[in-house]
Every structure is written in C-alpha cells, then in structure tokens.
Design a protein around this motif. Structure first.
Motif, short mmCIF file in Angstrom:
data_model
loop_
_atom_site.label_atom_id
_atom_site.label_comp_id
_atom_site.label_asym_id
_atom_site.label_seq_id
_atom_site.Cartn_x
_atom_site.Cartn_y
_atom_site.Cartn_z
N ALA A 82 14.74 0.38 34.33
CA ALA A 82 14.82 1.47 33.37
C ALA A 82 15.83 2.50 33.87
O ALA A 82 15.76 2.92 35.03
N VAL A 83 16.75 2.90 33.01
CA VAL A 83 17.72 3.92 33.38
C VAL A 83 17.66 5.06 32.36
O VAL A 83 17.36 4.85 31.18
N THR A 84 17.94 6.25 32.85
CA THR A 84 18.07 7.42 32.00
C THR A 84 19.50 7.91 32.10
O THR A 84 20.03 8.10 33.20
N LEU A 85 20.12 8.08 30.94
CA LEU A 85 21.54 8.44 30.85
C LEU A 85 21.71 9.79 30.16
O LEU A 85 20.88 10.18 29.33
N ASP A 86 22.78 10.45 30.48
CA ASP A 86 23.23 11.63 29.74
C ASP A 86 24.58 11.29 29.13
O ASP A 86 25.58 11.24 29.84
N LEU A 87 24.59 11.05 27.83
CA LEU A 87 25.82 10.63 27.16
C LEU A 87 26.52 11.79 26.45
O LEU A 87 27.48 11.57 25.70
N GLU A 88 26.05 13.01 26.69
CA GLU A 88 26.67 14.15 26.02
C GLU A 88 28.05 14.45 26.57
O GLU A 88 28.91 14.98 25.89
N ASN A 89 28.28 14.11 27.83
CA ASN A 89 29.58 14.40 28.46
C ASN A 89 30.44 13.15 28.54
O ASN A 89 29.94 12.06 28.70
#
Length: 267
Positions: free
Chosen positions: A260-267
C-alpha cells in the motif's frame, strides 16, 4: 491518493471466505483509491452474471462484501489470462472508487494458449484524479529466466501500451526480486519506471513473500523477497509505502502480502 496491490491467490486459500471478509474490511477502512489484484479466479462452470464475469468471480464477491459493509462506490474490471488450478479461469483485476473512463486488456506473452498457465495478460483502467489523467495496470508476470515466456518479452510488450502522456502506474506481481541485480527489477527501472518503494519517505522492509510458495519453491523457510510492486512512469511524491496483510499489523489473506502506498499528486 492511496493505492494497493495484492496477489490474492483467489479461491486457493484455507478459510478463504474469512480472508476475503478481512480484505473487504481493510478496504472499507482504508478507502484505497485504486486496487490492483492478481490471481483473481472464477470457476469455469459458474454461471455468467455480466459479460465475462461469473457468479463466483473473486473481485465480484469482494465488491459484494464491500457493499454489505455499506461501501457502494467501488467498480472493477477483470479479464482472464489463462485457465489455472484445474477448474478456474485465472485473471487480473482493478478496483477503483473513481469512475473508470476506459479500460483495456492485452496479452504480454507471444504464447496465447489459454490452457497454458504461462500465458499472461495485463488489464488497465484510466481515471481522472485532481485534473490529472492516470492509467493503472494490474499485471502478473513470469520469471526473468523462464524458457517459454521470459520476463523481458512480457515487460517489453507492456511498455508498448503505456500512454505517451499522463501518469501511469504498473501494479502487481512481477516475479522478480528487487534485490537481484541485472534482471527484471533493474530492467524495468532502466526503461523509465520508478519504484514507489524507493521513492517513499516512510517505508518498512517491503517484503511480500516469505518462505516457499508456488513459483518460489526454492525459498528457505525464513527467506523474504520483494516481488510485488507499485511502479510509476513519473517520479511522483510518495509519502509512504508499507506492506499489508503480512500478519504483523494486518492479517494474512494470501500467500503474498500486499503493498500500500500513499501519494501526493498535487505537486
């Protein structure tokens, strides 16, 4: 964004329904945006309920269990890769709680004999997320040195289906150990894919199999390997990458653990 990949070993597990319910409860709690599943089985002789989906399709039953938990916003796509375990149609699936804009499946082996378990297919699903076009692939690949369907043949075929624009994720069981140099893992990275585990700011040991399982019969009892991945064609911002369903913080539901990965795709 939260992603999960898991080789579920569908309908081959002891206490299978209880393990399926454990997986459904985890999904309901974690609310993954996209889930890639491999070894997703349905019985050859089960009745068809919708197009290529039969009544005991593992992904369908999982989605029904989610609905029983009050989670009604997941949809899935599935396709068969080959016949497996004598009485099953074995395939790959993608579940997502975002509308699926398009989906596709394709062979990555020159071998296309559905009676041969080394025949491999990939399934894809495209979604929009925060204004970005994202494509997800769920794959179950063969081994680097296989004499019938080598990994390089399969991954080269896969690369041809990666969109030229947008962000694409390859999620699944690559059957190639991340700690072995000069083979599948290194080859994928040399062709422009990034390992979200390596990019993650927080992570554990990443090991997704331990001991001998089908296809890794040479493993010692305590041997751990990282063969399940979430890869991306862009160096995305990965907040964390953790193993799920390894019996430590979450229960064992398959002969593989998940990632399981958590990403921040806002940047």
């Amino acid at each position: 964004m939260k992603l999960l990949t898991l080789n579920v070993h569908g309908w081959q597990e002891e206490n299978q329904m209880e393990k399926l319910k454990m997986l459904a409860r985890d999904i309901a709690n974690e609310r993954y945006d996209v889930i890639a599943l491999q070894e997703v089985m349905q019985s050859i002789d089960a009745p068809i309920v919708n197009k290529n989906i039969k009544a005991n399709n593992y992904a369908l039953v999982l989605n029904q269990l989610l609905q029983e938990l009050g989670v009604n916003d997941y949809d899935f796509v599935w396709d068969m890769a080959h016949y497996g375990f004598v009485t099953y149609e074995e395939g790959v699936a993608i579940l997502t709680r975002h509308p699926i804009k398009s989906s596709n499946s394709f062979f990555v082996t020159e071998l296309q004999d559905m009676n041969n378990w080394k025949t491999r297919k990939i399934i894809s699903a495209a979604i929009s997320y925060q204004g970005k076009e994202l494509t997800f692939f769920s794959g179950h690949f063969g081994w680097w040195n296989d004499d019938i369907a080598p990994f390089k043949e399969q991954i080269d075929a896969f690369f041809k289906h990666v969109p030229e624009s947008g962000i694409s994720f390859l999620m699944g069981d690559l059957n190639n150990d991340a700690n072995v140099r000069g083979e599948g893992f290194d080859y994928v990275k040399s062709n422009g894919f990034y390992d979200t585990y390596e990019l993650a700011k927080e992570k554990d040991d990443g090991l997704t199999i331990k001991g001998a399982i089908a296809g890794w019969n040479q493993n010692g009892k305590e041997d751990g390997r990282r063969i399940d991945y979430i890869l991306c064609n862009n160096p995305v911002n990965v907040k964390s990458s953790f193993v799920r369903f390894n019996g430590i913080e979450t229960p064992v539901v398959s002969d593989h653990a998940g990632v399981a990965v958590t990403l921040d795709l806002e940047n």
